[in-house]
Design a protein around this motif. Structure first.
Motif, PDB file in Angstrom:
ATOM      1  N   THR A   1     -11.911  -2.282  -5.004  1.00 13.32           N
ATOM      2  CA  THR A   1     -11.550  -1.765  -6.330  1.00 13.32           C
ATOM      3  C   THR A   1     -12.688  -0.955  -6.923  1.00 13.32           C
ATOM      4  OG1 THR A   1     -10.029  -3.616  -6.735  1.00 13.32           O
ATOM      5  CG2 THR A   1     -10.821  -2.401  -8.667  1.00 13.32           C
TER       6      THR A   1
ATOM      7  N   ALA B   1     -12.677   2.374  -5.280  1.00  8.55           N
ATOM      8  CA  ALA B   1     -11.580   3.216  -5.767  1.00  8.55           C
ATOM      9  C   ALA B   1     -11.901   3.788  -7.134  1.00  8.55           C
ATOM     10  CB  ALA B   1     -10.283   2.406  -5.815  1.00  8.55           C
TER      11      ALA B   1
ATOM     12  N   TRP C   1      -2.795   1.783  -6.345  1.00  9.68           N
ATOM     13  CA  TRP C   1      -4.188   1.499  -6.032  1.00  9.68           C
ATOM     14  C   TRP C   1      -4.742   0.224  -6.673  1.00  9.68           C
ATOM     15  CZ3 TRP C   1      -7.841   4.235  -3.069  1.00  9.68           C
ATOM     16  CH2 TRP C   1      -7.368   5.414  -2.476  1.00  9.68           C
TER      17      TRP C   1
ATOM     18  N   THR D   1      -2.840   7.500  -1.288  1.00 13.09           N
ATOM     19  CA  THR D   1      -2.712   6.052  -1.150  1.00 13.09           C
ATOM     20  C   THR D   1      -4.004   5.503  -0.556  1.00 13.09           C
ATOM     21  OG1 THR D   1      -1.836   6.175   1.104  1.00 13.09           O
ATOM     22  CG2 THR D   1      -0.237   6.297  -0.710  1.00 13.09           C
ATOM     23  N   PRO D   2      -4.240   4.193  -0.668  1.00 11.83           N
ATOM     24  CA  PRO D   2      -5.453   3.615  -0.067  1.00 11.83           C
ATOM     25  C   PRO D   2      -5.561   3.885   1.426  1.00 11.83           C
ATOM     26  CG  PRO D   2      -4.488   2.063  -1.618  1.00 11.83           C
ATOM     27  CD  PRO D   2      -3.513   3.207  -1.502  1.00 11.83           C
TER      28      PRO D   2
ATOM     29  N   LEU E   1      -6.110  -3.538  -1.071  1.00 18.07           N
ATOM     30  CA  LEU E   1      -5.761  -2.791  -2.288  1.00 18.07           C
ATOM     31  C   LEU E   1      -4.250  -2.631  -2.392  1.00 18.07           C
ATOM     32  CD1 LEU E   1      -8.430   0.070  -2.581  1.00 18.07           C
ATOM     33  CD2 LEU E   1      -8.091  -1.867  -4.137  1.00 18.07           C
ATOM     34  N   SER E   2      -3.616  -2.235  -1.312  1.00 19.45           N
ATOM     35  CA  SER E   2      -2.155  -2.065  -1.327  1.00 19.45           C
ATOM     36  C   SER E   2      -1.448  -3.391  -1.545  1.00 19.45           C
ATOM     37  CB  SER E   2      -1.688  -1.435  -0.008  1.00 19.45           C
ATOM     38  OG  SER E   2      -2.183  -0.117   0.135  1.00 19.45           O
TER      39      SER E   2
END
Length: 449
Positions: free
Chosen positions: A19, A22, A141, A209-210, A224-225
């Protein structure tokens, strides 16, 4: 050989690390795109006087052209979001930025009222779908517990634009006469080109997307997903047969209505802050602009502070009601006050509550939608909210016409905020029913398995 399951503590640590990555790598690009969108939709206000003097656009024509932007924006919000779901957020945000940047730069060629109308309409059409796409990316995310905080960070883009946008545009307009161009032409050209460069940045550096992120390990992308989906609703991939899930669920309708009331207050204050400040016997364009920026300071505090409070306050809907009530109380104190300094401070404080509420709306909605339903539903909420872009300034104008006082718009703030408070218990009840139905559906699915 059996694979050892990852412990809860280890999984939490992995998710926390992913996280942080991201937020560090994803959010700066998102913020750049949203910042430029806010600059490009509002920079026309700086050119208002010059457009009248240089190409004969009247005040009435200017108002119509400014509003036409929101017409095409609102009309195409849902279709744009559905197309985004098909092509992916990275491609769609890049497309949006490149086209709206080109159209923003093309505003330098305005020759009269009709060219002004057409370009503003096309600009709104090009930008449609940007914000719901950004919110949709948050659902891909970030886990539910992080979403209000992340959305608060995204809202830093417009709040900072409130503070620095006018000085930045004013500085560009100082190029007046260079190479035979007016200052407003330089402003549109340079800010439009910068937006197109942001579009190129999005294309090359924003993973949708991740799993597309080269800077995440497979384990980080996976968790993450997984945590983004969490215990929420099943992911829907087709809008056909799911229209009610996207548009007609009671909690979505009530969130949209409260968001509309919030935007009446938000946009009404933003577009009338300079005239309110001027009416408080503050003179000089620079000083008026500087004092007006206090609303942006309050908004920035709100989007940073309220998500922190939210993480320690388990009842989102109650917090929405508290913030609406605080806005109403602040506006009442403003009306009763006779001190200009106190009134300016009160407007800044009210913006803490008004902008601080925004992450909560999206957190409530995103927790209960996924897939194409999320793309369409978030766009629907934003479309309803866009009506506040019409109603807020118009209601402020009616109040000023009736009283001759720009500050009379604060009565509109009181009315909208009180209605928001009234709707909050309805939202709480709708959310409880939504969550109960989701839990029942999950239980039935578990039994059938």
């Amino acid at each position: 050989m059996a694979v050892e399951p990852v412990s809860t503590a280890a999984a939490d640590a992995l998710h926390a690390r992913a996280t942080r990555k991201a937020m560090t790598r994803l959010l700066p690009v998102i913020l750049a795109a949203y910042f430029m969108s806010y600059i490009d939709r509002t920079n026309v206000a700086l050119a208002k006087t010059q457009l009248e003097a240089d190409v004969g656009i009247s005040v009435t024509a200017y108002g119509l052209g400014a509003g036409i932007f929101f017409v095409s924006y609102a009309f195409l919000e849902v279709p744009s979001s559905l197309l985004m779901h098909r092509v992916g957020p990275r491609r769609w945000i890049a497309r949006i930025a490149l086209t709206w940047g080109a159209l923003s730069a093309a505003m330098m060629f305005v020759q009269g009222e009709w060219s002004f109308y057409v370009l503003r309409f096309l600009l709104g059409a090009a930008e449609a779908g940007l914000y719901p796409t950004l919110m949709y990316m948050v659902t891909l995310w970030f886990s539910q517990k992080h979403r209000a905080f992340v959305v608060g960070l995204i809202y830093l883009a417009p709040t900072v634009a409130l503070i620095v946008g006018n000085p930045m545009g004013g500085a560009l307009m100082e190029f007046d006469g260079a190479l035979g161009l007016h200052g407003w032409q330089w402003m549109f050209l340079i800010e439009g080109v910068v937006t197109m460069l942001v579009g190129v940045l999005v294309w090359f550096s924003l993973p949708g997307t991740p799993e597309e992120a080269s800077w995440l390990t497979a384990e980080e992308a996976g968790i993450l997903s997984e945590r983004a989906v969490g215990d929420g609703p099943a992911v829907e991939h087709r809008i056909r047969g799911n229209l009610r899930k996207a548009f007609a669920r009671p909690f979505i309708v009530i969130v949209a209505l409260i968001y509309l009331l919030n935007q009446i207050t938000n946009v009404g204050i933003v577009f009338n802050m300079p005239s309110i400040v001027e009416d408080l016997d503050i003179n000089g364009a620079f000083l008026i602009g500087l004092v007006s920026g206090s609303s942006g300071i309050g908004a920035t505090i709100g989007v940073l502070l309220v998500p922190v409070v939210h993480r320690r306050f388990s009842h989102e809907t109650a917090l929405i009601g508290i913030l609406a009530a605080a806005t109403a109380v602040t506006a009442v104190v403003f009306v009763l006050s006779s001190s200009p300094a106190v009134q300016i401070l009160l407007i800044a404080v009210s913006m803490i509550f008004v902008f601080g509420t925004l992450p909560l709306f999206w957190s409530v909605a995103m927790a209960r939608m996924s897939g194409v339903v999320a793309a369409a539903g978030l766009a629907f909420i934003n479309t309803v909210g866009l009506l506040g872009g019409f109603l807020g300034p118009y209601a402020f104008g009616l109040a000023e016409d009736a009283t001759g006082n720009p500050s009379a718009g604060l009565y509109v703030v009181i009315a909208a905020s009180v209605l928001g408070v009234v709707l909050t218990p309805l939202l709480a009840g709708a959310v409880r029913k939504e969550d109960a139905a989701a839990a029942e559906a999950k239980a039935k699915a578990s039994v059938s398995c």
